[in-house]
Design a protein around this motif. Structure first.
Motif, PDB file in Angstrom:
ATOM      1  N   UNK A  27      -0.932  -3.610   8.233  1.00 41.18           N
ATOM      2  CA  UNK A  27      -1.433  -3.402   6.943  1.00 41.18           C
ATOM      3  C   UNK A  27      -2.953  -4.298   7.025  1.00 41.18           C
ATOM      4  N   UNK A  30      -5.643  -2.077   8.695  1.00 42.97           N
ATOM      5  CA  UNK A  30      -6.080  -1.104   7.607  1.00 42.97           C
ATOM      6  C   UNK A  30      -6.756  -1.542   6.574  1.00 42.97           C
ATOM      7  N   UNK A  31      -6.421  -2.779   6.104  1.00 46.11           N
ATOM      8  CA  UNK A  31      -7.293  -3.211   5.239  1.00 46.11           C
ATOM      9  C   UNK A  31      -8.738  -3.771   5.389  1.00 46.11           C
ATOM     10  N   UNK A  34     -10.705  -0.479   6.022  1.00 47.70           N
ATOM     11  CA  UNK A  34     -11.002   0.082   4.721  1.00 47.70           C
ATOM     12  C   UNK A  34     -12.227  -0.780   3.843  1.00 47.70           C
ATOM     13  N   UNK A  35     -12.066  -2.198   4.034  1.00 48.27           N
ATOM     14  CA  UNK A  35     -12.997  -2.891   3.283  1.00 48.27           C
ATOM     15  C   UNK A  35     -14.429  -2.951   4.106  1.00 48.27           C
ATOM     16  N   UNK A  40     -10.740   6.629   4.257  1.00 46.90           N
ATOM     17  CA  UNK A  40      -9.251   6.929   4.392  1.00 46.90           C
ATOM     18  C   UNK A  40      -8.846   7.484   5.298  1.00 46.90           C
ATOM     19  N   UNK A  97     -11.988   2.827  -4.979  1.00 48.32           N
ATOM     20  CA  UNK A  97     -10.889   2.168  -5.549  1.00 48.32           C
ATOM     21  C   UNK A  97     -10.895   2.831  -6.937  1.00 48.32           C
ATOM     22  N   UNK A 100      -8.173   5.530  -7.048  1.00 51.55           N
ATOM     23  CA  UNK A 100      -6.831   5.093  -6.751  1.00 51.55           C
ATOM     24  C   UNK A 100      -5.744   5.690  -8.080  1.00 51.55           C
ATOM     25  N   UNK A 104      -5.634  -1.609  -9.171  1.00 59.63           N
ATOM     26  CA  UNK A 104      -5.394  -2.812  -8.219  1.00 59.63           C
ATOM     27  C   UNK A 104      -4.294  -3.729  -9.092  1.00 59.63           C
ATOM     28  N   UNK A 139     -11.121 -12.147   3.736  1.00 62.35           N
ATOM     29  CA  UNK A 139     -10.066 -11.296   3.676  1.00 62.35           C
ATOM     30  C   UNK A 139      -8.843 -11.796   4.735  1.00 62.35           C
TER      31      UNK A 139
ATOM     32  N   UNK B  51      -7.928  -5.769  -3.281  1.00 62.47           N
ATOM     33  CA  UNK B  51      -8.970  -4.451  -2.724  1.00 62.47           C
ATOM     34  C   UNK B  51      -8.541  -3.983  -1.396  1.00 62.47           C
ATOM     35  N   UNK B  52      -8.225  -4.909  -0.496  1.00 67.30           N
ATOM     36  CA  UNK B  52      -7.673  -4.730   0.885  1.00 67.30           C
ATOM     37  C   UNK B  52      -6.137  -4.161   0.665  1.00 67.30           C
ATOM     38  N   UNK B  53      -5.448  -4.774   0.111  1.00 71.52           N
ATOM     39  CA  UNK B  53      -4.261  -4.379  -0.057  1.00 71.52           C
ATOM     40  C   UNK B  53      -4.160  -3.129  -0.723  1.00 71.52           C
ATOM     41  N   UNK B  54      -4.625  -2.995  -1.717  1.00 77.00           N
ATOM     42  CA  UNK B  54      -4.509  -1.646  -2.435  1.00 77.00           C
ATOM     43  C   UNK B  54      -4.904  -0.365  -1.528  1.00 77.00           C
ATOM     44  N   UNK B  55      -6.363  -0.574  -0.646  1.00 78.20           N
ATOM     45  CA  UNK B  55      -6.407   0.288   0.078  1.00 78.20           C
ATOM     46  C   UNK B  55      -5.838   0.660   1.171  1.00 78.20           C
ATOM     47  N   UNK B  56      -5.176  -0.569   1.727  1.00 81.64           N
ATOM     48  CA  UNK B  56      -4.377  -0.321   3.024  1.00 81.64           C
ATOM     49  C   UNK B  56      -3.060   0.365   2.576  1.00 81.64           C
ATOM     50  N   UNK B  58      -2.737   2.778   0.470  1.00 80.47           N
ATOM     51  CA  UNK B  58      -2.963   3.967  -0.116  1.00 80.47           C
ATOM     52  C   UNK B  58      -2.481   4.981   1.185  1.00 80.47           C
ATOM     53  N   UNK B  59      -1.580   5.799   0.543  1.00 78.32           N
ATOM     54  CA  UNK B  59      -1.061   6.897   1.616  1.00 78.32           C
ATOM     55  C   UNK B  59      -0.438   6.358   2.739  1.00 78.32           C
ATOM     56  N   UNK B  60       0.126   5.022   2.691  1.00 77.70           N
ATOM     57  CA  UNK B  60       0.841   4.659   3.742  1.00 77.70           C
ATOM     58  C   UNK B  60       2.101   5.389   4.065  1.00 77.70           C
TER      59      UNK B  60
END
Lengths: 179, 260
Positions: A27, A30-31, A34-35, A40, A97, A100, A104, A139, B51-56, B58-60
């Motif tokens: 995770x 991935x974050x 993404x950041x 995606x 964002x 989504x 959030x 982060x 933000x990182x958590x939300x994007x990570x 996504x689609x998991x």
């Protein structure tokens, strides 16, 4: 392949799946990707790249990183940087964002969503090297010295990039009146 | 000018979590700035997590990768093009916010950038790393030092996307076009990219860079193609020596890279 597999298991012998990254680390990777602006659609490849590098590292005879999470975060941030260099475009975090389905999550609701969007757009506008150190510092929670060591740059550089990035972010957030 | 103590301003102190100097603790202005900065930094940290958590996430559910039972499930041939080639170890430094004022000095740098880049000034290549443009070669990590294999940017990649990489001596530090900026004049002693140019170059840097330029400093700088200010700046002689070797080794490879 066998060598790689055997050594991969040595990295995390307690991992029954033989995956060098546990779910939390995945995770986090991935974050960070993404950041860093990796789209995606490419996140999966990015995570696999981090896994591959970890496996290659052990296959090459190196000891496992002391802190796999931190190591993986730095690798992911560098993948994002190189991704930008190759593609010269980035997926705008702000747009992603905003698209989504689930906003959030935060108790304070709408106001926080606006704040998150403002932060995401601020990240979009940062030069890649500044965004990288910002993500690693705040982060991934790596210390300045650790970032400098992993990236192979002086601590002063990390501090300068952080300072410039946060100053720009603060200015933006105050101008947007979201803080 | 923001209040500072021992060369650390209130924001920097909030960024690094370093202990504050004693005299700073009794400086009301400094502490007010520090608290404000610390609050913003805490907010930023929280938001990056959200933000990182939300994007990570996504689609998991549909995109969760299989565990790596076969580590080379991603065939070498299919490695994404953006795989890092090798660690960038450019000892570095100053970053100026994008959009720095375009000045006459930039024109000068632009002129320098028009020099030929085909002829090498490299004088040594004995430590040439195994750079490769061919992702099939798998050579990207060869020779990477332990602890630096986190795949930082390649020197060659950096050079390909730099318009000016030189060594020289700072001959002047004048007020810059913007607040908190310096205009630096450098007498160039060695050109890396392009391979030749004017004896002096001038550029703008933020005053917050560490170390802040001073007349007489021997330095190595690098300026990206899309920037007016260096993102690479070091005055440490050991770092300069190390980077000199790395840069000269990477220059030939950098010429075959394109910075799109």
């Amino acid at each position: 392949v066998l060598v790689l597999r055997r050594k991969a298991r040595r990295v995390h012998e307690d991992d029954e799946h033989g995956d060098p990254l546990d779910p939390a680390q995945e995770r986090r990777v991935r974050a960070v990707l993404a950041l860093g602006g990796v789209p995606q659609a490419d996140l999966l490849d990015g995570v696999q790249q981090v896994r591959l590098r970890l496996l290659e590292r052990t296959a090459n005879g190196h000891e496992a990183p002391r802190d796999v999470s931190a190591w993986a975060a730095v690798v992911a941030s560098n993948l994002a940087m190189d991704w930008h260099r190759s593609k010269r475009r980035q997926e705008r975090l702000g747009e992603r964002l905003a698209s989504l389905r689930q906003p959030v999550a935060h108790p304070s609701g709408e106001e926080t969503s606006l704040l998150s969007l403002a932060v995401a757009r601020g990240l979009d506008d940062l030069p890649d090297p500044q965004r990288q150190v910002l993500v690693l510092r705040f982060y991934a929670d790596l210390p300045v010295r650790g970032i400098a060591e992993e990236l192979g740059i002086p601590e002063g550089t990390v501090k300068s990039r952080l300072h410039t990035a946060v100053r720009a972010m603060r200015a933006r957030l105050h101008e947007d009146e979201v803080v | 000018m923001a209040a500072e103590h021992d060369g650390v301003d209130a924001l920097m102190a909030a960024l690094t979590d370093d202990p504050l100097p004693e005299e700073a603790l009794v400086d009301a202005d400094f502490m007010a700035e520090h608290w404000s900065a610390a609050a913003d930094v805490a907010l930023l940290r929280e938001q990056l997590g959200l933000i990182g958590g939300a994007l990570a996430a996504q689609e998991r559910t549909e995109a969760r990768p299989e565990p790596v039972r076969r580590p080379v499930r991603l065939p070498v041939r299919e490695r994404p093009y953006w795989r890092p080639l090798r660690t960038l170890a450019l000892g570095v430094a100053a970053v100026t916010a994008a959009g720095t004022m375009v000045t006459g000095s930039v024109w000068l740098l632009s002129q320098a950038g028009n020099g030929t880049a085909d002829s090498a000034t490299s004088s040594s290549g004995d430590s040439a790393p195994s750079y490769s443009l061919d992702p099939d070669s798998g050579g990207s990590d060869v020779g990477a030092k332990d602890g630096a294999d986190t795949g930082a940017l390649s020197r060659a990649g950096y050079l390909a996307c730099a318009r000016l990489v030189v060594e020289g001596t700072v001959t002047a530090v004048d007020p810059g076009p913007g607040a908190d900026q310096d205009r630096i004049t450098l007498r160039v002693t060695r050109y890396y990219k392009p391979d030749k140019g004017p004896v002096e170059v001038t550029f703008v840097m933020d005053q917050e860079v560490d170390p802040r330029p001073a007349v007489g400093d021997h330095t190595l700088i690098g300026i990206p193609t899309d920037a007016a200010s260096p993102d690479t700046w070091t005055t440490d002689e050991k770092e300069i020596a190390a980077e000199r070797a790395g840069i000269t080794a990477a220059l030939p490879t950098s010429r075959s890279l394109t910075c799109e």
